[in-house]
Design an enzyme around this catalytic site. Sequence first.
Site, PDB file in Angstrom:
ATOM      1  N   ASN A 276      -0.775  -4.687  -7.084  1.00 59.50           N
ATOM      2  CA  ASN A 276       0.370  -4.475  -6.203  1.00 59.50           C
ATOM      3  C   ASN A 276       0.235  -3.124  -5.491  1.00 59.50           C
ATOM      4  O   ASN A 276       0.203  -2.106  -6.164  1.00 59.50           O
ATOM      5  CB  ASN A 276       1.671  -4.501  -7.010  1.00 59.50           C
ATOM      6  CG  ASN A 276       2.912  -4.436  -6.136  1.00 59.50           C
ATOM      7  OD1 ASN A 276       2.842  -4.354  -4.918  1.00 59.50           O
ATOM      8  ND2 ASN A 276       4.065  -4.468  -6.783  1.00 59.50           N
ATOM      9  N   ASP A 303      -4.952   4.737  -8.017  1.00 60.48           N
ATOM     10  CA  ASP A 303      -3.939   3.840  -8.594  1.00 60.48           C
ATOM     11  C   ASP A 303      -4.480   3.238  -9.885  1.00 60.48           C
ATOM     12  O   ASP A 303      -4.302   2.045 -10.170  1.00 60.48           O
ATOM     13  CB  ASP A 303      -3.518   2.752  -7.609  1.00 60.48           C
ATOM     14  CG  ASP A 303      -2.240   2.025  -8.050  1.00 60.48           C
ATOM     15  OD1 ASP A 303      -1.646   2.436  -9.071  1.00 60.48           O
ATOM     16  OD2 ASP A 303      -1.842   1.051  -7.384  1.00 60.48           O
TER      17      ASP A 303
END
Length: 425
Positions: A276, A303
């Site tokens: 995501n 991330d």
Amino acid sequence: MTAYLITSVSVVGAAPTDLLIRDRVVAEVGPGLTAPDATVIDGTGLVALPGLVDLHTHLREPGREDAETVESGSRAAALGGYTAVCAMANTSPVADTAGVVEQVWRLGREANLVDVQPIGAVTVGLAGERLAELGAMADSAARVRIFSDDGHCVADPKLMRRALEYVKAFDGIIAQHAEEPRLTEGAQMHEGEVSTRLGLIGWPAVAEEAIIARDVLLAEHVGSRLHVCHVSTAGSVEVLRQAKARGVRVTAEVTPHHLLLTDVKAETYDPVFKVNPPLRTAADVTALRAALADGVIDVIATDHAPHAVEDKECEWAYARPGMLGLETALSIALDVLGPQWDLIAERMSRTPARIAGLTGHGVDPAPGVPANLTVIDPAARRTIEPAELASRSRNTPYARMTLPGRIVATFLRGEPTVLDGKATK
């Protein structure tokens, strides 16, 4: 403290030279250096870069130590060439108070593998309803300057405006996870031709682009600093390009996986590729690479999102989104950008250090500079074996891929955290 002499090494792609590390700093740089008391590292064919800095790392501690700890994540970071990481707030309890961010900061200091800079939550419990203790976190020992509800969007425009106004007082930054939640309910992957063919609910690009457009307008109105997390679409690039042309105080990051992988990976139904924002199209990848090169996107951020086995090795619909990134990011950058060492140093060290305000990081090796640096062998190639990673989790999308580059050494304030490609502790 041991001294280290790296001989015949290229500093950020320049002609080979010698580099002497002593007393926590780079003591000398130049050809023909000698230091009888120093441990010698043959740097022939190697490149020295300022230690990498990651603006977007999930270390999971406190609360999900089964997936990662500050120590294990820090070791993974050091092995990836990092000397500083910014730890996201979606822990359990959430890092929305001075007490929790100080806990993460102290765990980082105890591990002493990289500098761990906590990111504080924007809202209490990441619930998006009321502001967290931004001022208390900023005044804490952790000196928090970046705040993010990453994993959740600060969807309420009034609350987002208030957050931007609050942090302006101490030149803080709101880092937004740009996702209009009403457009992504039940979404499983990028909305497009592949999702239609697979019959999976799509995550439309406009859900990201609409929030970025709104937030750059709010940041422009307030005159505050906005950072956009994990940009993933060509449309987002154009919104950012226009905002920067107007002088809006906005920066943006892109992940290694959004620079390399596409939504076609979802055809395997392997949950390791669920992330995501989702993997997008080849056209988006092309636009992201161009934006990274021309500076519309400022930073490569990992991330890094470790997950326990039960959260990933399950049906696609039930799998948690996220991928590992710390140990492979520099290799992906080298694969995507080639040996553009100055650009790599800018996007993975200098600029993220400047955004985060991390003094002593993001500075090219030179006499008197703190010895936070990494040494890479660009000619080496390695096959990624999940079992050999330092992270407690194994959800790497690059399993069994052969990637360029190998981290030979990482130094944090003159002390090696990695030597000969292995962690020193």
